[in-house]
Design a protein around this motif. Structure first.
Motif, PDB file in Angstrom:
ATOM      1  N   ASP A  11       0.832  -1.209   0.000  1.00 49.53           N
ATOM      2  CA  ASP A  11       0.000   0.000   0.000  1.00 49.53           C
ATOM      3  C   ASP A  11       0.865   1.257   0.000  1.00 49.53           C
ATOM      4  OD1 ASP A  11      -2.243  -1.527  -0.037  1.00 49.53           O
ATOM      5  OD2 ASP A  11      -2.576  -1.446   2.140  1.00 49.53           O
ATOM      6  N   ARG A  12       2.007   1.174   0.672  1.00 51.86           N
ATOM      7  CA  ARG A  12       2.909   2.325   0.714  1.00 51.86           C
ATOM      8  C   ARG A  12       3.528   2.597  -0.653  1.00 51.86           C
ATOM      9  NH1 ARG A  12       6.020   1.049   6.258  1.00 51.86           N
ATOM     10  NH2 ARG A  12       4.637  -0.748   6.220  1.00 51.86           N
ATOM     11  N   ILE A  13       3.802   1.523  -1.403  1.00 51.58           N
ATOM     12  CA  ILE A  13       4.390   1.701  -2.737  1.00 51.58           C
ATOM     13  C   ILE A  13       3.362   2.354  -3.671  1.00 51.58           C
ATOM     14  CG2 ILE A  13       5.362   0.490  -4.742  1.00 51.58           C
ATOM     15  CD1 ILE A  13       6.523  -1.588  -2.751  1.00 51.58           C
ATOM     16  N   ILE A  14       2.107   1.921  -3.554  1.00 55.47           N
ATOM     17  CA  ILE A  14       1.034   2.536  -4.350  1.00 55.47           C
ATOM     18  C   ILE A  14       0.906   4.027  -3.988  1.00 55.47           C
ATOM     19  CG2 ILE A  14      -1.467   2.540  -4.762  1.00 55.47           C
ATOM     20  CD1 ILE A  14      -1.336  -0.559  -4.212  1.00 55.47           C
ATOM     21  N   ALA A  15       0.959   4.324  -2.695  1.00 50.94           N
ATOM     22  CA  ALA A  15       0.837   5.716  -2.243  1.00 50.94           C
ATOM     23  C   ALA A  15       2.019   6.558  -2.715  1.00 50.94           C
ATOM     24  CB  ALA A  15       0.738   5.759  -0.714  1.00 50.94           C
ATOM     25  N   LEU A  16       3.222   5.962  -2.746  1.00 55.20           N
ATOM     26  CA  LEU A  16       4.404   6.695  -3.226  1.00 55.20           C
ATOM     27  C   LEU A  16       4.239   7.060  -4.691  1.00 55.20           C
ATOM     28  CD1 LEU A  16       7.234   4.578  -1.573  1.00 55.20           C
ATOM     29  CD2 LEU A  16       6.903   7.035  -1.230  1.00 55.20           C
ATOM     30  N   ASP A  17       3.689   6.131  -5.482  1.00 58.50           N
ATOM     31  CA  ASP A  17       3.485   6.405  -6.909  1.00 58.50           C
ATOM     32  C   ASP A  17       2.483   7.544  -7.084  1.00 58.50           C
ATOM     33  OD1 ASP A  17       4.116   5.666  -9.651  1.00 58.50           O
ATOM     34  OD2 ASP A  17       2.024   5.023  -9.778  1.00 58.50           O
TER      35      ASP A  17
END
Lengths: 209, 183
Positions: free
Chosen positions: A81-87
């Motif tokens: 979820d953090r990687i999606i939010a970073l994108d």
């Protein structure tokens, strides 16, 4: 005599091991991978949608957030979820996420291309999720664990490594994060500053090769 | 002799294709549970649960006549599980000497009762197992050893004279040889 035999066997095993490692890492002069300030090699890897992706496909990007990750490592799953939010946070600012799965599915059956496609669909990945089918990109970069982040900044000479390490200071629980190492580094680049925390460490699942 | 060859081959298999000094990790197991964790939450735990300052004080910086073998592992780490019996065997063989083996689990604390304790029971682990519940790995990894990249298994063997750190897997013989070079 017996001791000598044992010694011989171990020497042979050691030699064979070193030989195989040298062979599989492909580039023995670069076995340690990238350091801060190095130029990252370009990539040309298959995305879960079937298309090939390279950095050249992003003429308007200012750089890239390259994350080596995989389908099932507990640390990778906790970071999805953090990687999606970073994108979502940084693609509009010119730093899109590019995720690469470095694991060899022959050794890690949960990391086949088909299961990567399933993961990307289930989680709604907004970024490329690339399959390192030649098993060479992770070695060129020196990725040892998943997740393992490389922040690249586009320069006239190529994509320069500006940060290597963890997404933040709490892999297990996003709610308890105090320091967003990667995000801080991107904001420093966006402000034209030097990245202050260039390398961090985290426990991770090793790359399976 | 066959055993030696077998051990050698398994070392070879695990070393295939891994970059340089890595002999490292494998993992399984999916986990989603994410709750806030405090050490007080584990007062009734069947095994000790430490944060890093406590682990450092009570396990990593002891100065006495004992040699400590501290292994960092997790239930999701395949090569860790493979070498655990060697640590157990070593502890048994040196039980009359001042040698102590401690297994530090890096499993997520929310998996203490569902994964770690059942694992200890299933494999009848005799060595002391401590769960390290400290999320700020970037702070404590370099305090364990500045060379540690963060992969497991990782092991420290130390006493009041010397200290060695290993980010790799061991066979039994390799492990015993390291111990012999230190005690």
């Amino acid at each position: 005599m017996k001791k000598r035999q044992i010694l011989l066997i171990f020497s042979l095993v050691l030699m064979a091991t070193l030989g195989l490692v040298g062979f599989s890492s492909g580039n023995s002069t670069n076995s340690e991978g990238l350091n801060i300030g190095d130029m990252a090699a370009d990539i040309n890897l298959k995305n879960v949608n079937g298309e090939m992706v390279s950095y050249e496909d992003y003429p308007n990007a200012n750089g890239f957030i390259v994350i080596f990750t995989c389908n099932t490592c507990p640390y990778a799953v906790a970071s999805e979820d953090r990687i999606i939010a970073l994108d979502a946070e940084f693609k509009p600012k010119g730093y899109p996420v590019i995720a690469i799965n470095p694991n060899n599915p022959a050794l890690q059956p949960d990391d086949t291309f088909e299961l990567m496609q399933k993961k990307a669909k289930q989680k709604g990945f907004t970024f490329p999720y690339l399959y390192d089918s030649s098993n060479t990109v992770y070695a060129k970069y020196g990725a040892k664990k998943t997740p393992h982040v490389y922040l690249l900044q586009k320069t006239s000479e190529g994509n320069m490594v500006k940060y290597i390490g963890a997404i933040d200071d709490n892999v297990r629980n996003a709610d308890l994060v105090k320091e967003r190492f990667l995000a801080n580094a991107v904001y420093e680049l966006l402000e034209g500053k030097e990245v202050s925390v260039k390398e961090t460490k985290a426990i991770g699942c090793s790359v399976k090769q | 002799m066959k055993i030696i060859i077998g051990l050698g081959l398994s070392l070879l298999l695990f070393s295939c294709g891994e970059t340089k000094k890595e002999h490292v990790v494998a993992e399984e197991i999916r986990t989603n549970a994410q709750q806030h964790t405090e050490l007080e939450d584990f007062d009734d735990s069947p095994i000790p649960v430490y944060d890093f300052p406590k682990l450092e004080k009570e396990l990593l910086q002891l100065r006495n006549d004992t040699t400590y073998i501290v292994n960092f592992w997790a239930t999701w780490c395949k090569p860790c599980i493979k070498e655990l019996p060697y640590f157990e065997e070593l502890a048994h063989k040196y039980s009359d000497e001042k040698v102590k083996v401690v297994l530090v689990s890096l499993d997520f604390p929310e998996n203490l009762h569902t994964k770690v304790v059942p694992f200890i029971e299933k494999y009848k682990l005799q060595s002391e197992v401590i769960l390290l519940a400290d999320d700020d790995a970037n702070t404590w990894i370099p305090k364990v050893d500045t060379k540690w990249e963060g992969s497991i298994p990782a092991t420290i063997i130390y006493n009041n004279k010397t200290r060695s750190f290993y980010e790799r897997s061991f066979t039994y013989d390799e492990l015993e040889n390291e111990l012999k070079s230190i005690i």
